[in-house]
Design an enzyme around this catalytic site. Structure first.
Site, PDB file in Angstrom:
ATOM      1  N   SER A  12       0.858  -1.189   0.000  1.00 36.39           N
ATOM      2  CA  SER A  12       0.000   0.000   0.000  1.00 36.39           C
ATOM      3  C   SER A  12       0.890   1.233   0.000  1.00 36.39           C
ATOM      4  O   SER A  12       1.554   1.531   0.999  1.00 36.39           O
ATOM      5  CB  SER A  12      -0.899  -0.006   1.241  1.00 36.39           C
ATOM      6  OG  SER A  12      -1.853  -1.031   1.140  1.00 36.39           O
ATOM      7  N   LYS A  37      -7.574   1.422  -2.607  1.00 31.20           N
ATOM      8  CA  LYS A  37      -7.174   1.098  -1.232  1.00 31.20           C
ATOM      9  C   LYS A  37      -7.388   2.303  -0.316  1.00 31.20           C
ATOM     10  O   LYS A  37      -7.846   2.158   0.819  1.00 31.20           O
ATOM     11  CB  LYS A  37      -5.709   0.640  -1.202  1.00 31.20           C
ATOM     12  CG  LYS A  37      -5.143   0.341   0.191  1.00 31.20           C
ATOM     13  CD  LYS A  37      -5.780  -0.886   0.835  1.00 31.20           C
ATOM     14  CE  LYS A  37      -5.345  -1.069   2.290  1.00 31.20           C
ATOM     15  NZ  LYS A  37      -4.070  -1.760   2.458  1.00 31.20           N
ATOM     16  N   LYS A  71      -1.359   7.322   8.675  1.00 28.14           N
ATOM     17  CA  LYS A  71      -0.555   7.398   7.450  1.00 28.14           C
ATOM     18  C   LYS A  71      -1.442   7.236   6.215  1.00 28.14           C
ATOM     19  O   LYS A  71      -1.360   8.024   5.263  1.00 28.14           O
ATOM     20  CB  LYS A  71       0.538   6.307   7.484  1.00 28.14           C
ATOM     21  CG  LYS A  71       1.566   6.394   6.375  1.00 28.14           C
ATOM     22  CD  LYS A  71       2.342   5.082   6.224  1.00 28.14           C
ATOM     23  CE  LYS A  71       1.505   4.012   5.533  1.00 28.14           C
ATOM     24  NZ  LYS A  71       2.215   2.794   5.145  1.00 28.14           N
TER      25      LYS A  71
END
Lengths: 303, 303
Positions: free
Chosen positions: A98, A172, A240
Protein backbone atom coordinates in the site's frame (compact mmCIF):
# COMPACT_ATOMS: atom_id res chain seq x y z
CA UNK A 1 1.84 -17.69 -20.34
CA UNK A 2 2.68 -21.15 -18.99
CA UNK A 3 2.69 -21.40 -15.18
CA UNK A 4 4.62 -18.27 -14.32
CA UNK A 5 7.71 -18.38 -12.12
CA UNK A 6 7.12 -16.08 -9.19
CA UNK A 7 9.47 -14.05 -6.99
CA UNK A 8 8.03 -12.57 -3.82
CA UNK A 9 9.92 -9.75 -2.10
CA UNK A 10 8.91 -9.04 1.49
CA UNK A 11 7.86 -12.06 3.55
CA UNK A 12 6.35 -10.21 6.50
CA UNK A 13 2.97 -10.68 8.17
CA UNK A 14 1.22 -10.59 4.79
CA UNK A 15 3.92 -11.81 2.39
CA UNK A 16 4.60 -15.08 4.24
CA UNK A 17 1.03 -16.46 4.20
CA UNK A 18 0.60 -15.25 0.60
CA UNK A 19 3.71 -17.22 -0.35
CA UNK A 20 2.22 -20.33 1.25
CA UNK A 21 -1.01 -19.85 -0.74
CA UNK A 22 0.98 -19.56 -4.00
CA UNK A 23 3.10 -22.63 -3.17
CA UNK A 24 -0.08 -24.54 -2.31
CA UNK A 25 -1.46 -23.70 -5.75
CA UNK A 26 1.60 -25.26 -7.36
CA UNK A 27 3.64 -22.21 -8.32
CA UNK A 28 7.44 -22.15 -8.10
CA UNK A 29 8.19 -19.24 -5.74
CA UNK A 30 11.53 -17.69 -4.85
CA UNK A 31 11.38 -15.41 -1.82
CA UNK A 32 13.58 -12.67 -0.45
CA UNK A 33 13.36 -10.60 2.70
CA UNK A 34 15.70 -7.92 4.03
CA UNK A 35 15.88 -9.84 7.31
CA UNK A 36 16.65 -13.27 5.88
CA UNK A 37 15.50 -15.15 8.98
CA UNK A 38 11.89 -14.14 8.23
CA UNK A 39 12.08 -15.78 4.80
CA UNK A 40 13.82 -19.01 5.82
CA UNK A 41 10.82 -20.83 7.36
CA UNK A 42 9.20 -20.73 3.90
CA UNK A 43 11.86 -23.15 2.61
CA UNK A 44 10.04 -25.90 4.52
CA UNK A 45 6.93 -25.08 2.46
CA UNK A 46 8.86 -25.43 -0.79
CA UNK A 47 10.04 -21.87 -1.48
CA UNK A 48 13.53 -21.12 -2.73
CA UNK A 49 15.13 -18.50 -0.46
CA UNK A 50 17.41 -15.95 -2.15
CA UNK A 51 20.19 -13.92 -0.50
CA UNK A 52 19.52 -10.81 -2.55
CA UNK A 53 16.46 -9.29 -4.22
CA UNK A 54 18.30 -9.30 -7.57
CA UNK A 55 18.91 -13.05 -7.23
CA UNK A 56 15.25 -13.72 -6.40
CA UNK A 57 13.87 -11.92 -9.45
CA UNK A 58 16.30 -13.30 -12.04
CA UNK A 59 14.27 -15.36 -14.50
CA UNK A 60 10.94 -14.64 -12.76
CA UNK A 61 7.86 -13.88 -14.84
CA UNK A 62 6.04 -12.14 -11.99
CA UNK A 63 7.75 -10.25 -9.14
CA UNK A 64 5.38 -9.64 -6.25
CA UNK A 65 6.40 -6.87 -3.85
CA UNK A 66 4.74 -6.79 -0.43
CA UNK A 67 6.66 -4.09 1.44
CA UNK A 68 6.06 -1.49 4.11
CA UNK A 69 5.87 1.76 2.16
CA UNK A 70 6.66 3.61 -1.05
CA UNK A 71 10.30 4.48 -0.32
CA UNK A 72 11.09 0.84 0.52
CA UNK A 73 9.42 -0.42 -2.68
CA UNK A 74 11.44 2.20 -4.61
CA UNK A 75 14.68 1.18 -2.90
CA UNK A 76 14.16 -2.54 -3.51
CA UNK A 77 13.30 -1.99 -7.18
CA UNK A 78 15.65 0.83 -8.12
CA UNK A 79 18.23 1.16 -5.32
CA UNK A 80 21.85 0.00 -5.13
CA UNK A 81 21.01 -3.70 -5.07
CA UNK A 82 18.00 -2.91 -7.26
CA UNK A 83 15.83 -5.74 -8.48
CA UNK A 84 14.42 -4.06 -11.59
CA UNK A 85 17.76 -4.14 -13.41
CA UNK A 86 17.98 -7.91 -12.87
CA UNK A 87 14.52 -8.67 -14.23
CA UNK A 88 13.78 -10.20 -17.63
CA UNK A 89 12.24 -7.75 -20.13
CA UNK A 90 8.50 -8.35 -20.39
CA UNK A 91 8.22 -9.53 -16.79
CA UNK A 92 5.67 -7.94 -14.44
CA UNK A 93 6.19 -6.18 -11.13
CA UNK A 94 3.00 -6.89 -9.17
CA UNK A 95 3.20 -4.42 -6.29
CA UNK A 96 0.73 -5.47 -3.59
CA UNK A 97 2.12 -3.00 -1.05
CA UNK A 98 0.00 0.00 0.00
CA UNK A 99 1.80 3.11 -1.28
CA UNK A 100 0.72 6.53 -2.59
CA UNK A 101 -0.86 6.52 -6.08
CA UNK A 102 1.71 8.97 -7.55
CA UNK A 103 4.56 6.74 -6.35
CA UNK A 104 2.89 3.73 -8.00
CA UNK A 105 2.54 5.67 -11.26
CA UNK A 106 6.19 6.74 -11.09
CA UNK A 107 7.29 3.12 -10.55
CA UNK A 108 5.19 2.03 -13.55
CA UNK A 109 6.88 4.66 -15.71
CA UNK A 110 10.42 3.82 -14.60
CA UNK A 111 9.79 0.11 -15.15
CA UNK A 112 8.36 0.70 -18.61
CA UNK A 113 11.64 2.38 -19.60
CA UNK A 114 13.35 -0.92 -18.71
CA UNK A 115 10.83 -2.91 -20.78
CA UNK A 116 9.09 -4.14 -17.63
CA UNK A 117 5.38 -4.09 -16.83
CA UNK A 118 3.75 -2.92 -13.58
CA UNK A 119 0.44 -3.54 -11.80
CA UNK A 120 -0.46 -1.89 -8.49
CA UNK A 121 -2.66 -4.29 -6.53
CA UNK A 122 -2.94 -3.50 -2.82
CA UNK A 123 -5.18 -5.66 -0.68
CA UNK A 124 -7.71 -5.51 2.13
CA UNK A 125 -8.49 -8.37 4.48
CA UNK A 126 -5.50 -8.55 6.80
CA UNK A 127 -3.38 -11.53 7.81
CA UNK A 128 -6.45 -13.77 8.06
CA UNK A 129 -7.45 -12.91 4.48
CA UNK A 130 -3.88 -13.62 3.38
CA UNK A 131 -3.83 -17.02 5.11
CA UNK A 132 -7.24 -18.04 3.81
CA UNK A 133 -6.85 -16.65 0.28
CA UNK A 134 -9.81 -14.30 0.70
CA UNK A 135 -8.11 -10.94 0.16
CA UNK A 136 -9.93 -8.14 -1.65
CA UNK A 137 -7.38 -7.23 -4.36
CA UNK A 138 -7.72 -3.83 -6.10
CA UNK A 139 -5.72 -3.84 -9.33
CA UNK A 140 -4.61 -0.85 -11.38
CA UNK A 141 -2.80 -1.12 -14.72
CA UNK A 142 -3.17 -2.44 -18.27
CA UNK A 143 -6.21 -4.65 -18.81
CA UNK A 144 -4.30 -7.41 -20.60
CA UNK A 145 -1.61 -7.59 -17.92
CA UNK A 146 -4.18 -7.86 -15.14
CA UNK A 147 -6.08 -10.53 -17.11
CA UNK A 148 -2.82 -12.44 -17.58
CA UNK A 149 -2.24 -12.39 -13.82
CA UNK A 150 -5.57 -14.09 -13.03
CA UNK A 151 -3.96 -17.45 -12.13
CA UNK A 152 -1.59 -15.67 -9.72
CA UNK A 153 -4.42 -13.76 -8.05
CA UNK A 154 -6.67 -16.82 -7.75
CA UNK A 155 -5.04 -18.43 -4.68
CA UNK A 156 -4.74 -15.04 -2.94
CA UNK A 157 -8.29 -13.70 -3.15
CA UNK A 158 -10.71 -11.84 -5.38
CA UNK A 159 -9.04 -9.40 -7.79
CA UNK A 160 -10.84 -6.68 -9.71
CA UNK A 161 -9.35 -4.18 -12.14
CA UNK A 162 -10.39 -0.72 -10.94
CA UNK A 163 -8.65 1.43 -13.58
CA UNK A 164 -5.27 2.45 -15.02
CA UNK A 165 -1.94 2.62 -13.20
CA UNK A 166 -2.31 3.99 -9.65
CA UNK A 167 -6.02 3.10 -9.44
CA UNK A 168 -5.43 0.09 -7.21
CA UNK A 169 -3.77 2.41 -4.69
CA UNK A 170 -6.66 4.89 -5.00
CA UNK A 171 -9.16 2.10 -4.31
CA UNK A 172 -7.17 1.10 -1.23
CA UNK A 173 -7.29 4.70 -0.01
CA UNK A 174 -11.05 4.78 -0.64
CA UNK A 175 -11.29 1.59 1.42
CA UNK A 176 -9.26 3.08 4.27
CA UNK A 177 -11.33 6.28 4.18
CA UNK A 178 -14.58 4.31 4.55
CA UNK A 179 -13.12 2.13 7.31
CA UNK A 180 -11.85 5.15 9.27
CA UNK A 181 -15.02 7.20 8.95
CA UNK A 182 -17.25 4.21 9.75
CA UNK A 183 -15.23 3.52 12.91
CA UNK A 184 -15.95 7.14 13.81
CA UNK A 185 -19.66 6.71 13.02
CA UNK A 186 -20.00 3.63 15.23
CA UNK A 187 -18.00 5.26 18.06
CA UNK A 188 -20.17 8.38 18.03
CA UNK A 189 -23.45 6.47 17.78
CA UNK A 190 -22.69 4.12 20.68
CA UNK A 191 -21.47 7.02 22.81
CA UNK A 192 -24.66 8.96 22.00
CA UNK A 193 -26.84 6.02 23.05
CA UNK A 194 -24.90 5.45 26.27
CA UNK A 195 -24.93 9.15 27.20
CA UNK A 196 -28.74 9.06 27.35
CA UNK A 197 -28.91 5.90 29.45
CA UNK A 198 -29.34 3.19 26.79
CA UNK A 199 -27.28 -0.01 26.89
CA UNK A 200 -24.69 0.32 24.09
CA UNK A 201 -24.24 -3.45 23.70
CA UNK A 202 -27.99 -3.92 23.22
CA UNK A 203 -28.19 -0.92 20.89
CA UNK A 204 -25.41 -2.37 18.73
CA UNK A 205 -27.22 -5.69 18.57
CA UNK A 206 -30.64 -4.10 17.85
CA UNK A 207 -29.49 -1.89 14.97
CA UNK A 208 -27.54 -4.66 13.22
CA UNK A 209 -30.75 -5.72 11.49
CA UNK A 210 -31.10 -2.40 9.62
CA UNK A 211 -29.26 0.00 7.34
CA UNK A 212 -26.59 0.69 9.99
CA UNK A 213 -25.10 -2.79 9.54
CA UNK A 214 -21.47 -2.97 8.47
CA UNK A 215 -18.36 -5.10 9.00
CA UNK A 216 -17.15 -2.26 11.26
CA UNK A 217 -20.31 -2.32 13.44
CA UNK A 218 -20.03 -6.11 13.63
CA UNK A 219 -16.32 -6.40 14.43
CA UNK A 220 -14.98 -3.03 15.64
CA UNK A 221 -18.27 -2.27 17.39
CA UNK A 222 -17.85 -5.48 19.40
CA UNK A 223 -14.27 -4.46 20.27
CA UNK A 224 -15.60 -1.13 21.59
CA UNK A 225 -18.20 -2.88 23.77
CA UNK A 226 -15.53 -5.26 25.11
CA UNK A 227 -12.97 -2.41 25.29
CA UNK A 228 -10.45 -4.66 23.49
CA UNK A 229 -8.03 -2.30 21.75
CA UNK A 230 -5.19 -4.71 20.97
CA UNK A 231 -4.34 -4.39 17.24
CA UNK A 232 -5.57 -5.38 14.64
CA UNK A 233 -5.08 -2.31 12.55
CA UNK A 234 -2.87 0.26 14.26
CA UNK A 235 -3.86 3.91 14.71
CA UNK A 236 -0.36 4.95 13.54
CA UNK A 237 -0.77 3.10 10.23
CA UNK A 238 -4.32 4.35 9.69
CA UNK A 239 -3.18 7.97 10.16
CA UNK A 240 -0.55 7.40 7.45
CA UNK A 241 -3.23 6.02 5.11
CA UNK A 242 -5.65 8.89 5.81
CA UNK A 243 -2.89 11.46 5.19
CA UNK A 244 -2.09 9.76 1.89
CA UNK A 245 -5.82 9.81 1.05
CA UNK A 246 -6.08 13.53 1.83
CA UNK A 247 -3.02 14.21 -0.34
CA UNK A 248 -4.69 12.27 -3.18
CA UNK A 249 -7.90 14.26 -2.64
CA UNK A 250 -5.91 17.48 -2.90
CA UNK A 251 -4.25 16.23 -6.12
CA UNK A 252 -7.70 15.32 -7.48
CA UNK A 253 -9.23 18.66 -6.46
CA UNK A 254 -11.93 17.20 -4.19
CA UNK A 255 -13.00 18.39 -0.73
CA UNK A 256 -13.64 15.61 1.78
CA UNK A 257 -14.82 17.08 5.11
CA UNK A 258 -15.58 13.83 6.94
CA UNK A 259 -12.22 12.35 5.98
CA UNK A 260 -10.47 15.49 7.27
CA UNK A 261 -12.45 15.41 10.51
CA UNK A 262 -11.78 11.75 11.27
CA UNK A 263 -8.09 12.15 10.37
CA UNK A 264 -7.81 14.91 12.99
CA UNK A 265 -9.45 12.65 15.60
CA UNK A 266 -7.03 9.80 14.82
CA UNK A 267 -4.05 12.19 14.97
CA UNK A 268 -5.16 13.47 18.40
CA UNK A 269 -5.44 9.87 19.63
CA UNK A 270 -2.04 8.95 18.19
CA UNK A 271 -0.38 12.00 19.77
CA UNK A 272 -1.98 11.24 23.14
CA UNK A 273 -0.39 7.81 23.50
CA UNK A 274 -2.60 5.80 21.17
CA UNK A 275 -0.25 5.20 18.21
CA UNK A 276 -0.13 1.43 18.73
CA UNK A 277 -3.80 0.99 19.71
CA UNK A 278 -6.24 -0.74 17.39
CA UNK A 279 -8.08 1.84 15.27
CA UNK A 280 -11.37 0.98 17.02
CA UNK A 281 -9.85 2.94 19.94
CA UNK A 282 -11.04 6.09 18.18
CA UNK A 283 -13.83 5.62 20.74
CA UNK A 284 -11.32 6.51 23.49
CA UNK A 285 -10.55 9.83 21.78
CA UNK A 286 -14.27 10.73 21.66
CA UNK A 287 -14.68 9.64 25.28
CA UNK A 288 -11.80 11.91 26.31
CA UNK A 289 -13.31 14.86 24.42
CA UNK A 290 -16.66 14.32 26.16
CA UNK A 291 -15.50 13.25 29.61
CA UNK A 292 -17.88 10.26 29.34
CA UNK A 293 -17.26 6.54 28.90
CA UNK A 294 -19.28 3.98 26.96
CA UNK A 295 -19.23 1.73 29.98
CA UNK A 296 -17.17 0.53 32.95
CA UNK A 297 -14.44 -2.06 32.80
CA UNK A 298 -10.73 -1.87 32.03
CA UNK A 299 -9.31 -1.21 28.55
CA UNK A 300 -7.22 -3.93 26.87
CA UNK A 301 -4.33 -1.90 25.46
CA UNK A 302 -1.05 -2.96 23.84
CA UNK A 303 2.40 -2.65 25.46
CA UNK B 1 -52.02 -12.10 28.73
CA UNK B 2 -54.37 -13.92 26.39
CA UNK B 3 -54.17 -12.78 22.76
CA UNK B 4 -54.14 -9.01 23.24
CA UNK B 5 -56.64 -6.79 21.47
CA UNK B 6 -54.68 -4.25 19.46
CA UNK B 7 -55.47 -0.71 18.36
CA UNK B 8 -53.17 0.85 15.76
CA UNK B 9 -53.21 4.62 15.32
CA UNK B 10 -51.64 5.90 12.11
CA UNK B 11 -52.07 3.70 9.03
CA UNK B 12 -49.55 5.45 6.79
CA UNK B 13 -46.72 3.95 4.71
CA UNK B 14 -45.50 1.98 7.75
CA UNK B 15 -48.66 1.51 9.82
CA UNK B 16 -50.72 -0.07 7.03
CA UNK B 17 -48.37 -2.98 6.23
CA UNK B 18 -47.72 -3.48 9.97
CA UNK B 19 -51.49 -3.80 10.50
CA UNK B 20 -51.61 -6.46 7.79
CA UNK B 21 -48.80 -8.40 9.47
CA UNK B 22 -50.67 -8.30 12.81
CA UNK B 23 -53.96 -9.38 11.19
CA UNK B 24 -52.10 -12.17 9.41
CA UNK B 25 -50.82 -13.39 12.78
CA UNK B 26 -54.40 -13.67 14.04
CA UNK B 27 -54.70 -10.55 16.18
CA UNK B 28 -57.91 -8.51 16.38
CA UNK B 29 -56.87 -5.03 15.26
CA UNK B 30 -58.87 -1.80 15.30
CA UNK B 31 -57.31 0.98 13.25
CA UNK B 32 -57.67 4.73 13.13
CA UNK B 33 -56.12 7.33 10.87
CA UNK B 34 -56.63 11.11 10.80
CA UNK B 35 -57.46 10.83 7.10
CA UNK B 36 -59.99 8.00 7.33
CA UNK B 37 -59.64 7.00 3.67
CA UNK B 38 -56.11 5.74 4.36
CA UNK B 39 -57.44 3.33 7.00
CA UNK B 40 -60.46 2.01 5.11
CA UNK B 41 -58.65 -0.39 2.74
CA UNK B 42 -57.54 -2.35 5.84
CA UNK B 43 -61.16 -3.37 6.47
CA UNK B 44 -60.82 -5.81 3.58
CA UNK B 45 -57.93 -7.44 5.47
CA UNK B 46 -60.07 -7.87 8.56
CA UNK B 47 -59.37 -4.70 10.55
CA UNK B 48 -62.12 -2.76 12.33
CA UNK B 49 -61.95 0.90 11.28
CA UNK B 50 -62.78 3.46 13.97
CA UNK B 51 -63.97 7.05 13.39
CA UNK B 52 -62.02 8.47 16.34
CA UNK B 53 -58.80 7.54 18.11
CA UNK B 54 -60.71 7.31 21.40
CA UNK B 55 -63.09 4.76 19.85
CA UNK B 56 -60.22 2.68 18.49
CA UNK B 57 -58.40 2.35 21.81
CA UNK B 58 -61.43 1.58 24.00
CA UNK B 59 -60.95 -1.93 25.37
CA UNK B 60 -57.60 -2.45 23.68
CA UNK B 61 -54.74 -4.12 25.57
CA UNK B 62 -52.06 -2.64 23.34
CA UNK B 63 -52.29 0.70 21.51
CA UNK B 64 -49.65 0.99 18.79
CA UNK B 65 -48.91 4.52 17.60
CA UNK B 66 -47.11 4.93 14.25
CA UNK B 67 -47.24 8.68 13.65
CA UNK B 68 -45.14 11.37 11.99
CA UNK B 69 -43.53 13.17 14.93
CA UNK B 70 -43.57 13.93 18.65
CA UNK B 71 -46.20 16.70 18.63
CA UNK B 72 -48.63 14.50 16.67
CA UNK B 73 -48.13 11.56 19.05
CA UNK B 74 -48.73 13.97 21.96
CA UNK B 75 -51.87 15.39 20.34
CA UNK B 76 -53.35 11.97 19.57
CA UNK B 77 -52.68 10.69 23.09
CA UNK B 78 -53.37 13.80 25.19
CA UNK B 79 -55.16 16.33 22.92
CA UNK B 80 -58.83 17.30 22.74
CA UNK B 81 -59.97 13.98 21.30
CA UNK B 82 -57.20 12.32 23.29
CA UNK B 83 -56.89 8.56 23.26
CA UNK B 84 -55.13 8.10 26.60
CA UNK B 85 -58.21 9.08 28.62
CA UNK B 86 -60.26 6.40 26.82
CA UNK B 87 -57.78 3.58 27.47
CA UNK B 88 -58.25 0.83 30.04
CA UNK B 89 -55.91 1.14 33.06
CA UNK B 90 -53.02 -1.32 32.72
CA UNK B 91 -53.05 -1.17 28.93
CA UNK B 92 -49.84 -0.36 27.04
CA UNK B 93 -49.07 2.45 24.62
CA UNK B 94 -46.51 0.96 22.23
CA UNK B 95 -45.15 4.00 20.41
CA UNK B 96 -43.31 2.86 17.29
CA UNK B 97 -43.02 6.39 15.89
CA UNK B 98 -39.58 8.08 15.74
CA UNK B 99 -39.68 11.00 18.18
CA UNK B 100 -37.15 12.72 20.49
CA UNK B 101 -36.13 10.70 23.58
CA UNK B 102 -37.23 13.42 26.07
CA UNK B 103 -40.69 13.50 24.46
CA UNK B 104 -40.95 9.71 24.79
CA UNK B 105 -39.97 9.93 28.47
CA UNK B 106 -42.54 12.67 29.04
CA UNK B 107 -45.27 10.56 27.40
CA UNK B 108 -44.31 7.60 29.62
CA UNK B 109 -44.63 9.78 32.71
CA UNK B 110 -47.98 11.29 31.74
CA UNK B 111 -49.37 7.84 30.90
CA UNK B 112 -48.18 6.39 34.21
CA UNK B 113 -50.24 9.02 36.04
CA UNK B 114 -53.28 7.59 34.22
CA UNK B 115 -52.33 4.02 35.22
CA UNK B 116 -51.15 3.25 31.68
CA UNK B 117 -47.86 1.71 30.58
CA UNK B 118 -45.56 2.93 27.78
CA UNK B 119 -42.87 1.41 25.59
CA UNK B 120 -40.96 3.41 22.96
CA UNK B 121 -40.08 1.08 20.09
CA UNK B 122 -39.10 2.85 16.87
CA UNK B 123 -38.05 0.76 13.91
CA UNK B 124 -35.54 0.57 11.08
CA UNK B 125 -36.08 -1.27 7.84
CA UNK B 126 -38.52 0.88 5.89
CA UNK B 127 -41.72 -0.06 4.13
CA UNK B 128 -40.21 -3.28 2.84
CA UNK B 129 -39.26 -4.36 6.37
CA UNK B 130 -42.79 -3.49 7.50
CA UNK B 131 -44.39 -5.55 4.72
CA UNK B 132 -42.08 -8.54 5.24
CA UNK B 133 -42.06 -8.44 9.04
CA UNK B 134 -38.31 -7.94 9.19
CA UNK B 135 -38.11 -4.61 11.01
CA UNK B 136 -35.33 -3.92 13.50
CA UNK B 137 -37.31 -2.86 16.59
CA UNK B 138 -35.47 -0.95 19.34
CA UNK B 139 -37.49 -1.08 22.56
CA UNK B 140 -37.15 1.15 25.64
CA UNK B 141 -39.15 0.68 28.83
CA UNK B 142 -39.82 -1.78 31.64
CA UNK B 143 -38.39 -5.25 31.10
CA UNK B 144 -41.59 -7.09 32.00
CA UNK B 145 -43.74 -4.95 29.70
CA UNK B 146 -41.40 -5.49 26.76
CA UNK B 147 -41.30 -9.23 27.49
CA UNK B 148 -45.12 -9.29 27.59
CA UNK B 149 -45.24 -7.65 24.14
CA UNK B 150 -43.14 -10.40 22.49
CA UNK B 151 -46.15 -11.93 20.65
CA UNK B 152 -47.05 -8.50 19.25
CA UNK B 153 -43.49 -7.83 18.08
CA UNK B 154 -43.09 -11.29 16.52
CA UNK B 155 -44.99 -10.68 13.26
CA UNK B 156 -43.36 -7.24 12.83
CA UNK B 157 -39.66 -8.04 13.12
CA UNK B 158 -36.87 -8.55 15.62
CA UNK B 159 -37.31 -6.60 18.87
CA UNK B 160 -34.58 -6.03 21.43
CA UNK B 161 -34.82 -4.14 24.70
CA UNK B 162 -32.09 -1.51 24.68
CA UNK B 163 -32.75 0.15 28.08
CA UNK B 164 -35.25 2.15 30.10
CA UNK B 165 -37.85 4.59 28.77
CA UNK B 166 -36.50 6.73 25.89
CA UNK B 167 -33.75 4.23 25.04
CA UNK B 168 -35.56 2.93 21.97
CA UNK B 169 -35.58 6.47 20.58
CA UNK B 170 -31.89 6.86 21.45
CA UNK B 171 -31.09 3.65 19.59
CA UNK B 172 -32.99 4.92 16.56
CA UNK B 173 -30.95 8.14 16.66
CA UNK B 174 -27.75 6.07 16.91
CA UNK B 175 -28.95 4.15 13.85
CA UNK B 176 -29.66 7.34 11.91
CA UNK B 177 -26.28 8.79 12.90
CA UNK B 178 -24.46 5.72 11.55
CA UNK B 179 -26.54 5.70 8.37
CA UNK B 180 -25.91 9.41 7.72
CA UNK B 181 -22.18 9.32 8.41
CA UNK B 182 -21.69 6.11 6.41
CA UNK B 183 -23.47 7.67 3.41
CA UNK B 184 -20.93 10.49 3.76
CA UNK B 185 -18.05 8.02 3.99
CA UNK B 186 -19.10 6.17 0.82
CA UNK B 187 -19.70 9.45 -1.06
CA UNK B 188 -16.28 10.81 -0.16
CA UNK B 189 -14.47 7.56 -0.90
CA UNK B 190 -16.01 7.08 -4.35
CA UNK B 191 -15.38 10.73 -5.22
CA UNK B 192 -11.75 10.38 -4.10
CA UNK B 193 -11.26 7.33 -6.30
CA UNK B 194 -12.90 8.97 -9.32
CA UNK B 195 -10.91 12.19 -8.90
CA UNK B 196 -7.67 10.26 -9.44
CA UNK B 197 -8.91 8.41 -12.51
CA UNK B 198 -10.16 5.13 -11.02
CA UNK B 199 -13.55 3.66 -12.03
CA UNK B 200 -15.87 4.25 -9.05
CA UNK B 201 -18.20 1.35 -9.95
CA UNK B 202 -15.26 -1.07 -10.04
CA UNK B 203 -13.80 0.40 -6.84
CA UNK B 204 -17.13 -0.09 -5.04
CA UNK B 205 -17.26 -3.69 -6.23
CA UNK B 206 -13.61 -4.40 -5.33
CA UNK B 207 -13.75 -3.08 -1.77
CA UNK B 208 -17.00 -4.88 -0.90
CA UNK B 209 -14.94 -7.94 0.03
CA UNK B 210 -13.15 -6.15 2.89
CA UNK B 211 -13.75 -4.10 6.03
CA UNK B 212 -15.43 -1.30 4.05
CA UNK B 213 -18.51 -3.47 3.42
CA UNK B 214 -21.83 -2.14 4.71
CA UNK B 215 -25.51 -2.07 3.77
CA UNK B 216 -24.89 1.57 2.76
CA UNK B 217 -22.00 0.68 0.40
CA UNK B 218 -24.14 -2.11 -1.07
CA UNK B 219 -27.41 -0.19 -1.55
CA UNK B 220 -26.73 3.57 -1.38
CA UNK B 221 -23.34 3.13 -3.08
CA UNK B 222 -25.11 1.49 -6.00
CA UNK B 223 -27.60 4.40 -6.14
CA UNK B 224 -24.64 6.82 -6.34
CA UNK B 225 -23.08 4.88 -9.22
CA UNK B 226 -26.45 4.81 -11.05
CA UNK B 227 -27.18 8.41 -9.98
CA UNK B 228 -30.66 7.27 -8.83
CA UNK B 229 -31.70 9.76 -6.15
CA UNK B 230 -35.45 9.03 -5.99
CA UNK B 231 -36.40 8.41 -2.33
CA UNK B 232 -36.10 6.11 -0.36
CA UNK B 233 -35.17 8.05 2.72
CA UNK B 234 -35.57 11.79 2.22
CA UNK B 235 -32.85 14.35 2.97
CA UNK B 236 -35.45 16.52 4.77
CA UNK B 237 -36.34 13.70 7.18
CA UNK B 238 -32.73 12.72 7.76
CA UNK B 239 -31.83 16.31 8.70
CA UNK B 240 -34.65 16.25 11.27
CA UNK B 241 -33.26 13.00 12.73
CA UNK B 242 -29.68 14.30 12.83
CA UNK B 243 -30.82 17.50 14.56
CA UNK B 244 -32.67 15.41 17.14
CA UNK B 245 -29.53 13.28 17.57
CA UNK B 246 -27.35 16.37 18.11
CA UNK B 247 -29.84 17.70 20.67
CA UNK B 248 -29.67 14.34 22.48
CA UNK B 249 -25.86 14.48 22.35
CA UNK B 250 -25.97 17.93 23.90
CA UNK B 251 -28.32 16.66 26.63
CA UNK B 252 -25.97 13.75 27.27
CA UNK B 253 -22.87 15.97 27.31
CA UNK B 254 -21.07 14.25 24.43
CA UNK B 255 -19.21 15.84 21.51
CA UNK B 256 -19.82 14.18 18.14
CA UNK B 257 -17.75 15.91 15.43
CA UNK B 258 -18.56 13.59 12.52
CA UNK B 259 -22.28 13.78 13.23
CA UNK B 260 -22.07 17.59 13.28
CA UNK B 261 -20.10 17.65 10.04
CA UNK B 262 -22.44 15.35 8.13
CA UNK B 263 -25.48 17.22 9.46
CA UNK B 264 -24.08 20.45 8.00
CA UNK B 265 -23.56 18.74 4.64
CA UNK B 266 -27.15 17.43 4.61
CA UNK B 267 -28.48 20.89 5.59
CA UNK B 268 -26.56 22.51 2.72
CA UNK B 269 -28.01 19.96 0.29
CA UNK B 270 -31.53 20.47 1.66
CA UNK B 271 -31.26 24.25 1.40
CA UNK B 272 -29.94 24.01 -2.16
CA UNK B 273 -33.01 22.22 -3.53
CA UNK B 274 -32.34 18.70 -2.26
CA UNK B 275 -34.96 18.39 0.51
CA UNK B 276 -36.91 15.64 -1.27
CA UNK B 277 -33.89 13.79 -2.69
CA UNK B 278 -32.90 10.38 -1.36
CA UNK B 279 -30.22 10.77 1.32
CA UNK B 280 -27.67 9.04 -0.92
CA UNK B 281 -27.70 12.36 -2.82
CA UNK B 282 -25.25 13.64 -0.21
CA UNK B 283 -22.85 12.75 -3.03
CA UNK B 284 -24.28 15.68 -5.04
CA UNK B 285 -23.43 18.10 -2.22
CA UNK B 286 -19.81 16.89 -2.16
CA UNK B 287 -19.64 17.08 -5.96
CA UNK B 288 -20.86 20.70 -5.86
CA UNK B 289 -18.27 21.60 -3.22
CA UNK B 290 -15.50 20.09 -5.34
CA UNK B 291 -16.70 21.01 -8.82
CA UNK B 292 -16.19 17.35 -9.84
CA UNK B 293 -18.63 14.56 -10.66
CA UNK B 294 -18.39 10.86 -9.93
CA UNK B 295 -19.26 10.16 -13.53
CA UNK B 296 -21.33 11.27 -16.51
CA UNK B 297 -25.01 10.54 -17.00
CA UNK B 298 -28.17 12.31 -15.86
CA UNK B 299 -29.40 12.34 -12.25
CA UNK B 300 -32.73 10.67 -11.43
CA UNK B 301 -34.33 13.23 -9.12
CA UNK B 302 -37.83 13.48 -7.65
CA UNK B 303 -40.46 16.01 -8.71
Amino acid sequence: MTAPRIALLGTGLMGAPMTRRLLGAGFAVTVWNRTRSKAEPLAADGAAVADAAADAVRGADVVITMLENGPIVGEVLFGAAGAAAAMTPGAVVLDMSSIPPPTAREHALRLSVLGLRHVDAPVSGGTRGAAEGTLAIMAGGAEETIAELAPVFAPLGRALRVGPSGSGQLAKLANQAIVGITIGAVSEALLLAASGGADPAAVREAIRGGFAESRILAEHGQRMIERDFLPGGQVRVHVKDLDTALAAASDGGVTLPLLSAVRDLFVALRDDGGAAYDHSALLIQLERMSGKRLGPGPDRLPG
